[in-house]
Design a protein around this motif. Sequence first.
Motif, PDB file in Angstrom:
ATOM      1  N   GLU A 167      36.511  30.982  34.414  1.00  0.00           N
ATOM      2  CA  GLU A 167      36.775  31.325  36.158  1.00  0.00           C
ATOM      3  C   GLU A 167      35.830  31.851  36.851  1.00  0.00           C
ATOM      4  O   GLU A 167      35.057  32.381  36.581  1.00  0.00           O
ATOM      5  N   HIS A 323      42.333  45.859  28.357  1.00  0.00           N
ATOM      6  CA  HIS A 323      42.248  45.288  29.819  1.00  0.00           C
ATOM      7  C   HIS A 323      42.998  42.928  30.039  1.00  0.00           C
ATOM      8  O   HIS A 323      44.105  42.809  30.209  1.00  0.00           O
ATOM      9  N   GLU A 346      43.539  41.775  38.434  1.00  0.00           N
ATOM     10  CA  GLU A 346      42.876  42.504  38.309  1.00  0.00           C
ATOM     11  C   GLU A 346      43.277  44.336  38.177  1.00  0.00           C
ATOM     12  O   GLU A 346      43.185  45.290  37.507  1.00  0.00           O
ATOM     13  N   PHE A 395      35.112  39.693  42.840  1.00  0.00           N
ATOM     14  CA  PHE A 395      35.017  40.179  41.466  1.00  0.00           C
ATOM     15  C   PHE A 395      34.486  41.158  41.613  1.00  0.00           C
ATOM     16  O   PHE A 395      33.923  41.640  40.703  1.00  0.00           O
TER      17      PHE A 395
END
Length: 469
Positions: A167, A323, A346, A395
Amino acid sequence: MRRSSPLAAFVATGLTLIVPLPAVPAHASTGSGAYVPGSAGLGDPYFPQAGNGGYDVGHYTIRLRFTPKTRHLGATTTITATATENLSRFDLDFSGPKIGKVEVNGERASYARKGQELVVTPRHGLPSGKTFTVEVSYAGRPKAIKDRALGVTGWIDTKDGAVVLAEPDGARSWFPVNDNPRDKATYTFEISAPEGLTVLANGEPKNSGVAGPRGGYRTSTWEMRRPMASYLAMVAIGKFKVTQGVVDGMPNITAYDPSLAKEFKHLHGITAKAITWESKILGDYPFSSTGGVADRLGVYYALETQGRPVYDAGMADEPTIVHELAHQWFGDSVGLRSWKDIWLNEGFASYAEWLYQEQHGGPSAENTFAEHYKHKAGSAFWKLKTGDPGRNGMFDWNAIYVRGAMTVHALRRKIGDETFFTLLRTWTKENRHSTVTTQDLIALAERLSGQNLGDLFDAWLYKAAKPKL
Ligand code: TRP
Ligand code: ZN
């Protein structure tokens, strides 16, 4: 969708043009109009080169042999795709080792490499609507992709083997690919490694899963039978302690590097517990097996590789496992159309951690939200836009993980618990094995709640400022 060529437009207006038309192959029965090159990208604002136009991949078969001692990879990837335009040529994304040959429909094709683009020109045009196969053989030493903002991705060497984590755009490091999350496909992995090593991948081992040994190598076959985005494709080769079990009637296959036994001996049990809880909250689990792989990677993150997440050393805590497994619904099954919507992955996966805590004797999500909401207006915490953080911010811990989860909680406060939990299950059910945008979420939340939620999402996603409550 088929694009009509500019030439066709001239012809239609009756202009006489003396331009040689591209030769239309005899077998062109479906497509009408000229044969054109497929585009080199799919217009993703963060990764304009990733993905390619003019076709849609149905299946990848990746056959490879890896020798950890020499780091040598020999591979053949076969792609089955359907043309969506009349193609004179098309691109793949590929940054792997030296190519030996490229074939299209069993015939040698010419090719050129330009940056991450592998430009393939077949002997015959590929008619829109028709399926075709591409076979690419390559060999050499694969290299991980190192990016200052995004970390290390792709083919990652370990002490005793290798692991793939890709990713957002590391898939091209090990196989030729239409590297955009909107083009999901099924996968077969046939992985040959020296005897004594274990191979894991997405999905389930086929038949016995292991053949050989032949010449000191054993071949393991794994199948991912549900559509998967290329960044979620995973192979792990090395010494592993494997545990096989059953959770909710499906295989649970976990593995860890023996040197991580202390840290990861609970991976199997926590995985089973998290999957059972998440299936209740989020709806039916979208794949046909689960599990996890832990190894010493030095990348400092875990990744939600489809059906079987990968954990670096130091990532064995229960919230991280919750998660990565929540991503199986949010991100893997319900995928992204565009990387700028990464908060959809996320934010929901992080919110699953808050919910898990809330329902397992920890602080309420409201409390967790309130703690983060204490960040002062004007502070760096509110600096990026959660709904469009920029490529290098995709991120960002505060903007994407924390404020993404806060956005989900702000929605829960606004529409109430009953509608909110219905929304979670409706979202994962209606978009199972598909791709979505933030607009799709807003539309569903408005439909289920009967409220106008434009201002709420605008404040939480598209303003670089602390939203009012
Ligand atoms: N998507 C991963 C997760 O949250 C994390 C991740 C992947 C990541 N690549 C990264 C985090 C690069 C920081 C940098 O589960
Ligand atoms: Zn995540």
